[in-house]
Scaffold this active site. Structure first.
Site, PDB file in Angstrom:
ATOM      1  N   SER A  54       0.955  -1.208  -0.018  1.00  0.00           N
ATOM      2  CA  SER A  54       0.166  -0.062   0.014  1.00  0.00           C
ATOM      3  C   SER A  54       0.880   1.171  -0.031  1.00  0.00           C
ATOM      4  CB  SER A  54      -0.692  -0.109   1.281  1.00  0.00           C
ATOM      5  OG  SER A  54      -1.767   1.410   1.152  1.00  0.00           O
TER       6      SER A  54
ATOM      7  N   TYR B 248      -2.278   0.328  10.099  1.00  0.00           N
ATOM      8  CA  TYR B 248      -2.115   0.074   8.997  1.00  0.00           C
ATOM      9  C   TYR B 248      -1.006   0.052   8.334  1.00  0.00           C
ATOM     10  CZ  TYR B 248      -3.982  -0.575   4.184  1.00  0.00           C
ATOM     11  OH  TYR B 248      -4.044  -0.918   2.923  1.00  0.00           O
TER      12      TYR B 248
END
Length: 198
Positions: A96, A109
């Site tokens: 990501s 995250y």
């Protein structure tokens, strides 16, 4: 899977919980039983119930570690011995851009995605001349990402930002690009994001 079949391909599936090592191993075993080998393992499972650290959503933190980090490792554990025996194989790990640009509400995250990035690079360095390893870091993609966000303010802000999101097909094309390169070409990192994403 229907799109694969409509295009004349073959698609197999089994329920797989990436937090269970045996499930991931069973998925790899199915590929080998069906086709005699495994050429590529794409680790795409991930969750992002983001929110402020002050919310102390420890269960969400643990779930992100279990899926985003341990799930990735279980895929490596299942496929690496097979790839070594075959003397060929390609890991494609979906990471990501949150692991590249750290922003508020995404600390855990981003940490899991950075762990994935570190694991991916370490695996690449250890792979030697026979295996390939690619990390793909997508930005905003049209997925169910916001479904797991329980903090209403964080969810609303993320849903607003998702207006610029790109299609998942763009990520699939990036993976296909890395996979279709000649065997001696290793595409290490791909970053793909909407043109409007800062």
């Amino acid at each position: 899977m229907s799109r694969i079949r409509e295009a004349g391909g073959e698609a197999l599936s089994i329920p797989t919980d990436v937090t269970r090592r045996a499930d991931v191993q069973a998925l790899v075993d199915l590929a080998v039983a069906s086709h005699g080998r495994l050429d590529v393992l794409i680790s795409n499972a991930g969750i992002g119930p983001i929110g402020p650290l002050d919310d102390l959503r420890v269960d969400d933190w643990e779930a992100m570690v279990d899926i985003n980090v341990k799930g990735l490792l279980y895929g490596i554990a299942a496929a690496l011995p097979l790839f070594r025996a075959q003397k060929v194989g390609h890991f494609v790990n979906i990471l990501s851009t949150s692991g590249i640009k750290i922003v508020p509400d995404q600390a855990v995250y981003a940490a899991t995605k950075n762990a994935g990035r570190t694991i991916t690079e370490g695996l690449r360095q250890e792979s030697g001349p026979d295996l390939r390893v690619t990390g793909i870091s997508p930005g905003m993609v049209k997925t169910e990402f916001t479904d797991g966000i329980s903090d209403p303010d964080t969810r609303a802000a993320m849903e607003e930002r998702m207006a610029i999101a790109i299609s998942p097909d763009a990520v699939a094309r990036a993976a296909a690009y890395a996979i279709e390169q000649p065997a001696n070409v290793d595409v290490g990192d791909i970053v793909i994001r909407p043109t409007a994403q800062g």
